[in-house]
Design an enzyme around this catalytic site. Structure first.
Site, PDB file in Angstrom:
ATOM      1  N   HIS A 100       0.817  -1.223   0.000  1.00  0.00           N
ATOM      2  CA  HIS A 100       0.000   0.000   0.000  1.00  0.00           C
ATOM      3  C   HIS A 100       0.849   1.271   0.000  1.00  0.00           C
ATOM      4  CE1 HIS A 100       0.470  -0.353   4.497  1.00  0.00           C
ATOM      5  NE2 HIS A 100       0.533   0.970   4.397  1.00  0.00           N
TER       6      HIS A 100
ATOM      7  N   ASP B 156      -0.239  -7.699   1.188  1.00  0.00           N
ATOM      8  CA  ASP B 156       0.242  -6.324   1.272  1.00  0.00           C
ATOM      9  C   ASP B 156       1.774  -6.225   1.246  1.00  0.00           C
ATOM     10  OD1 ASP B 156       0.034  -3.595   1.354  1.00  0.00           O
ATOM     11  OD2 ASP B 156      -0.376  -3.465   3.501  1.00  0.00           O
TER      12      ASP B 156
ATOM     13  N   SER C 242       4.975   1.656   7.806  1.00  0.00           N
ATOM     14  CA  SER C 242       4.622   0.532   6.934  1.00  0.00           C
ATOM     15  C   SER C 242       5.780   0.147   6.023  1.00  0.00           C
ATOM     16  CB  SER C 242       3.408   0.906   6.088  1.00  0.00           C
ATOM     17  OG  SER C 242       2.266   1.052   6.895  1.00  0.00           O
TER      18      SER C 242
END
Length: 278
Positions: A120, A150, A228
């Site tokens: 993402h 992801d 992330s």
């Protein structure tokens, strides 16, 4: 001349009369017996010592077998020092303005400079810029991706003078309560480091795009937007997961004590690399 009748002639003696030899006086035999007993005792002792020594020498000696020494746990500072050269800043740029649209973290996964990150972080389609720990900037493209977990793997066009791949561990030996360290660029604060423990295993969470993510490592080291794609590291300095999500009951999107990471084996599989040995 004939002898006169009636008389016997005595033969003349040939030898001298035999002499009678008196027997020698008997010797005292007690000292001889004591000496013989002493010699016999010494011989018996020597024999028994030899036999016992031979029996002992015949026993197999213990053999040494190599065993790995347990590695001492690294401190958070030592983990950071070991991993920081392998951590990168990832930014996506607006094609029209060249301004940063989103940012996250990545980790150099191998000597081919493949970088693992959260999908993402780079999924908006903008140009991707990677900044290495030494300040080297490079343009990157998505090499492989798996939105279902992801994870994306990036390839860069420029390498730093010294490339430092992360040490890859195995998440199969993780246990709830194990110490972990997270390194990332949370809230734009680059190369931030936090520590905590594994607080759960085989968890499920919802990713930023609504995808259900399964088999995740749950941990409580603080992570926030920008974290992330960063590494989750054990106390041996081995990367065991890639940070992909955090749990938050509100829309604030900030950390409330629960973060999630994809196990490194699954992340490497999505990036086309070999999974680590468990």
């Amino acid at each position: 001349m004939p002898l006169p009748p009636g008389r016997l002639q005595q033969p003349a003696p040939i030898d001298a009369p035999a002499q009678v030899i008196a027997p020698a006086p008997a010797r005292n035999r007690r000292p001889l017996l004591i000496g013989a007993a002493a010699v016999l005792a010494l011989l018996l002792t020597a024999f028994l010592s030899f036999r016992m020594g031979s029996a002992d020498s015949a026993k197999p000696l213990p053999t040494a077998s190599p065993k790995p020494s347990p590695s001492p746990a690294l401190t958070t500072a030592q983990v950071y020092a070991a991993l920081a050269p392998s951590v990168v800043v990832i930014e996506t740029l607006d094609p029209a303005t060249n301004r940063v649209q989103a940012s996250g973290t990545g980790i150099v996964a191998n000597t081919d400079a493949v970088i693992l990150t959260a999908f993402h972080v780079v999924s908006d389609g903008g140009a991707i810029r990677v900044t290495f720990a030494d300040g080297t900037k490079a343009t990157a493209k998505v090499l492989e991706s798996d939105p279902a977990i992801d994870i994306a793997a990036l390839q860069v066009d420029t390498l730093p003078a010294v490339l430092v791949p992360a040490v890859i561990g195995g998440s199969g030996r993780l246990a709830v309560g194990d110490d972990v360290v997270a390194i990332g660029n949370q809230l734009g604060l680059t190369f931030s480091t936090t520590s905590g423990v594994v607080s759960g295993l085989d968890r499920a969470a919802t990713g930023n795009n609504g995808t259900r993510l399964d088999g995740l490592i749950q941990f409580d080291a603080a992570v926030n937007p920008g974290s992330s794609g960063g590494p989750l590291v054990n106390t041996r300095g081995e990367t065991i997961g890639i940070v992909v999500a955090l749990a938050n009951p509100t829309d604030a999107g900030t950390f409330v004590g629960i973060g999630f990471a994809v196990p490194i084996g699954a992340a490497l599989g999505a990036g086309g690399g070999p999974a680590p040995q468990q």
